[in-house]
Design a protein around this motif. Structure first.
Motif, mmCIF file in Angstrom:
data_model
loop_
_atom_site.group_PDB
_atom_site.id
_atom_site.type_symbol
_atom_site.label_atom_id
_atom_site.label_comp_id
_atom_site.label_asym_id
_atom_site.label_seq_id
_atom_site.Cartn_x
_atom_site.Cartn_y
_atom_site.Cartn_z
ATOM 1 N N THR A 29 4.942 11.140 26.839
ATOM 2 C CA THR A 29 5.579 10.696 27.646
ATOM 3 C C THR A 29 7.226 10.867 27.648
ATOM 4 N N ALA A 30 7.343 11.861 28.983
ATOM 5 C CA ALA A 30 8.717 12.474 29.169
ATOM 6 C C ALA A 30 9.511 11.609 30.369
ATOM 7 N N LEU A 31 10.816 11.370 29.946
ATOM 8 C CA LEU A 31 11.576 10.950 30.813
ATOM 9 C C LEU A 31 12.750 11.774 31.333
ATOM 10 N N ILE A 32 12.928 11.939 32.584
ATOM 11 C CA ILE A 32 13.294 13.217 33.024
ATOM 12 C C ILE A 32 14.227 12.795 34.294
ATOM 13 N N GLY A 33 15.037 13.051 34.664
ATOM 14 C CA GLY A 33 16.447 13.158 35.285
ATOM 15 C C GLY A 33 17.294 13.286 35.290
ATOM 16 N N ALA A 34 18.655 12.762 36.304
ATOM 17 C CA ALA A 34 20.153 13.510 35.578
ATOM 18 C C ALA A 34 20.786 13.007 34.898
ATOM 19 N N SER A 35 22.319 13.787 33.844
ATOM 20 C CA SER A 35 22.756 13.271 32.800
ATOM 21 C C SER A 35 23.408 11.979 33.652
ATOM 22 N N GLY A 36 23.253 10.534 32.829
ATOM 23 C CA GLY A 36 23.619 9.657 33.553
ATOM 24 C C GLY A 36 22.815 8.587 33.989
ATOM 25 N N SER A 37 21.116 8.253 34.365
ATOM 26 C CA SER A 37 20.677 8.206 34.872
ATOM 27 C C SER A 37 19.966 6.858 33.621
ATOM 28 N N GLY A 38 19.727 6.880 32.954
ATOM 29 C CA GLY A 38 19.283 5.738 31.275
ATOM 30 C C GLY A 38 18.197 6.305 30.940
ATOM 31 N N LYS A 39 18.066 7.523 30.800
ATOM 32 C CA LYS A 39 17.732 8.029 29.484
ATOM 33 C C LYS A 39 17.348 7.688 28.043
ATOM 34 N N SER A 40 18.798 8.168 27.549
ATOM 35 C CA SER A 40 19.230 8.243 26.188
ATOM 36 C C SER A 40 19.274 6.402 25.753
ATOM 37 N N THR A 41 19.531 6.176 26.652
ATOM 38 C CA THR A 41 19.757 4.014 26.842
ATOM 39 C C THR A 41 18.750 3.522 26.563
ATOM 40 N N LEU A 42 17.595 4.178 27.216
ATOM 41 C CA LEU A 42 15.909 3.849 26.600
ATOM 42 C C LEU A 42 16.162 4.078 25.392
ATOM 43 N N LEU A 43 15.675 5.291 24.799
ATOM 44 C CA LEU A 43 15.421 5.908 23.698
ATOM 45 C C LEU A 43 16.211 4.625 23.086
ATOM 46 N N ARG A 44 17.580 4.648 23.009
ATOM 47 C CA ARG A 44 18.393 3.939 22.134
ATOM 48 C C ARG A 44 17.979 2.419 21.661
ATOM 49 N N CYS A 45 17.741 2.144 22.822
ATOM 50 C CA CYS A 45 17.344 0.505 23.021
ATOM 51 C C CYS A 45 15.500 0.569 22.575
ATOM 52 N N ALA A 46 14.432 1.346 22.286
ATOM 53 C CA ALA A 46 13.414 1.713 21.754
ATOM 54 C C ALA A 46 13.525 1.283 20.711
ATOM 55 N N ASN A 47 14.688 2.107 19.741
ATOM 56 C CA ASN A 47 14.776 2.598 18.758
ATOM 57 C C ASN A 47 15.859 0.981 18.446
ATOM 58 N N LEU A 48 15.959 -0.095 18.860
ATOM 59 C CA LEU A 48 17.135 -1.117 18.589
ATOM 60 C C LEU A 48 18.482 -0.725 17.804
ATOM 61 N N LEU A 49 18.699 0.581 18.451
ATOM 62 C CA LEU A 49 20.406 1.052 17.777
ATOM 63 C C LEU A 49 21.330 0.378 19.216
ATOM 64 N N GLU A 50 20.428 -0.002 19.790
ATOM 65 C CA GLU A 50 21.302 -1.001 21.091
ATOM 66 C C GLU A 50 20.224 -1.737 21.706
ATOM 67 N N GLU A 51 21.308 -3.155 21.661
ATOM 68 C CA GLU A 51 20.499 -4.120 21.642
ATOM 69 C C GLU A 51 20.537 -4.340 23.462
ATOM 70 N N ILE A 52 19.543 -5.086 24.175
ATOM 71 C CA ILE A 52 19.554 -5.281 25.383
ATOM 72 C C ILE A 52 19.471 -6.563 26.117
ATOM 73 N N ASP A 53 19.600 -6.699 27.411
ATOM 74 C CA ASP A 53 20.446 -7.829 27.600
ATOM 75 C C ASP A 53 19.627 -8.592 28.087
ATOM 76 N N ASP A 54 18.477 -7.949 28.243
ATOM 77 C CA ASP A 54 17.372 -8.837 29.161
ATOM 78 C C ASP A 54 15.702 -8.357 28.562
ATOM 79 N N GLY A 55 14.392 -9.162 28.783
ATOM 80 C CA GLY A 55 13.573 -8.287 28.626
ATOM 81 C C GLY A 55 12.970 -8.130 27.439
ATOM 82 N N ALA A 56 12.061 -7.818 27.349
ATOM 83 C CA ALA A 56 11.407 -7.081 25.338
ATOM 84 C C ALA A 56 10.945 -5.841 25.878
ATOM 85 N N ILE A 57 10.823 -5.461 23.935
ATOM 86 C CA ILE A 57 10.320 -4.064 23.194
ATOM 87 C C ILE A 57 8.907 -4.776 22.541
ATOM 88 N N PHE A 58 7.653 -4.235 22.547
ATOM 89 C CA PHE A 58 7.187 -3.770 21.755
ATOM 90 C C PHE A 58 6.613 -2.640 21.465
#
Length: 275
Positions: free
Chosen positions: A60-89
């Motif tokens: 899966t490739a994540l594309i978009g301008a800088s600041g669009s949330g790509k890196s944050t999504l990856l950091r959340c997926a690896n639990l490096l960032e704590e999410i505020d809502d939802g769930a990751i499996f």
């Protein structure tokens, strides 16, 4: 890097990536699933209700301008960032459940960042074998044997005793990827792994990623390399202001984008000669 990278890696594919009929996992269960994931920093919403499935043995490739949330999504997926809502499996297990063993989760996920993050005081061999030995309990001899095999297949056998500052940027990033692969991860996350490289070094790193794709490694890649995303991805997600605004196959997203924001982004990329 030569075009034989696929041959070099073919004999050393992580068993989990090779085993297409894993009896312990349903084929219908994605390796990674995000459900209504939301992440904020203060009053700034960085991810808004992100929903994403990553099936086994796909990219899966994540594309978009800088600041669009790509890196944050990856950091959340690896639990490096704590999410505020939802769930990751991960393989159907809710890894954002407070009862989940986060260290155990991270042992199943490999991550490579754009800044290499190699330990400067350790040799290449020690960098690659550290996690297998310290985290996974692999005996030193076995870990070093595997590391040397990986290095040899990428033409870096003579660099095992070198320190990172003696390597080129492309060599350092290849070592960083090998370090992540050496732990035999279930999922590999790559965050702009070519962003810090000179243009002539980008190809050798992308070749390694392409080899891993051919061998069945499940990956999520945040990238500005649009041509690479188009060629290697199974699904492409265009992020805009923290939302997956559009997703589909490379042919759909790059060839016939449905959203005007996607079309505008790709037009700018094309005008810049990057697609």
């Amino acid at each position: 890097m030569s075009g034989t990278g696929g041959d070099r890696l073919a004999k050393d594919v992580p068993p989990r990536a090779r085993d297409l009929a894993d009896p312990d996992r349903s084929r219908d269960t994605p390796v990674l699933r995000l459900e209504s994931v939301r992440k904020t920093y203060g009053s700034s919403v960085v991810l808004r209700d992100i929903a994403l499935d990553v099936p086994a043995h796909t990219v899966t490739a994540l594309i978009g301008a800088s600041g669009s949330g790509k890196s944050t999504l990856l950091r959340c997926a690896n639990l490096l960032e704590e999410i505020d809502d939802g769930a990751i499996f991960l393989d159907g297990e809710d890894i954002t459940d407070p009862r989940a063993d986060q260290d155990a989760v991270r042992r199943r996920i490999g991550v490579v960042f754009q800044a290499y993050n190699l330990f400067p005081h350790m040799t290449v061999l020690d960098n690659i074998t550290l996690a297998p030995r310290r985290v996974h309990g692999v005996p030193r001899g076995e870990a070093e044997e595997r590391a040397r095999e990986l290095l040899a297949r990428l033409g870096l056998a003579d660099r095992a005793a070198e320190y990172p500052d003696r390597l080129s940027g492309g060599q350092q990033q290849r070592v960083a990827i090998l370090r992540a692969v050496a732990t035999r991860p279930r999922l590999l996350l790559l965050d702009e792994v070519t962003a810090a490289l000179d243009p002539e070094l980008v190809g050798e790193v992308l070749s390694v990623v392409r080899d891993l794709k051919e061998q069945g490694m499940t990956m999520v890649i945040a990238t500005h390399e649009m041509a690479f995303a188009r060629d290697v991805a199974d699904q492409v997600c265009f992020l805009d202001a923290g939302v997956i605004l559009e997703r589909g196959t490379p042919a759909e997203v790059f060839g016939a984008p449905a959203e005007q924001r996607t079309r505008d982004f790709l037009r700018r990329i094309t005008e810049a000669g990057r697609l």
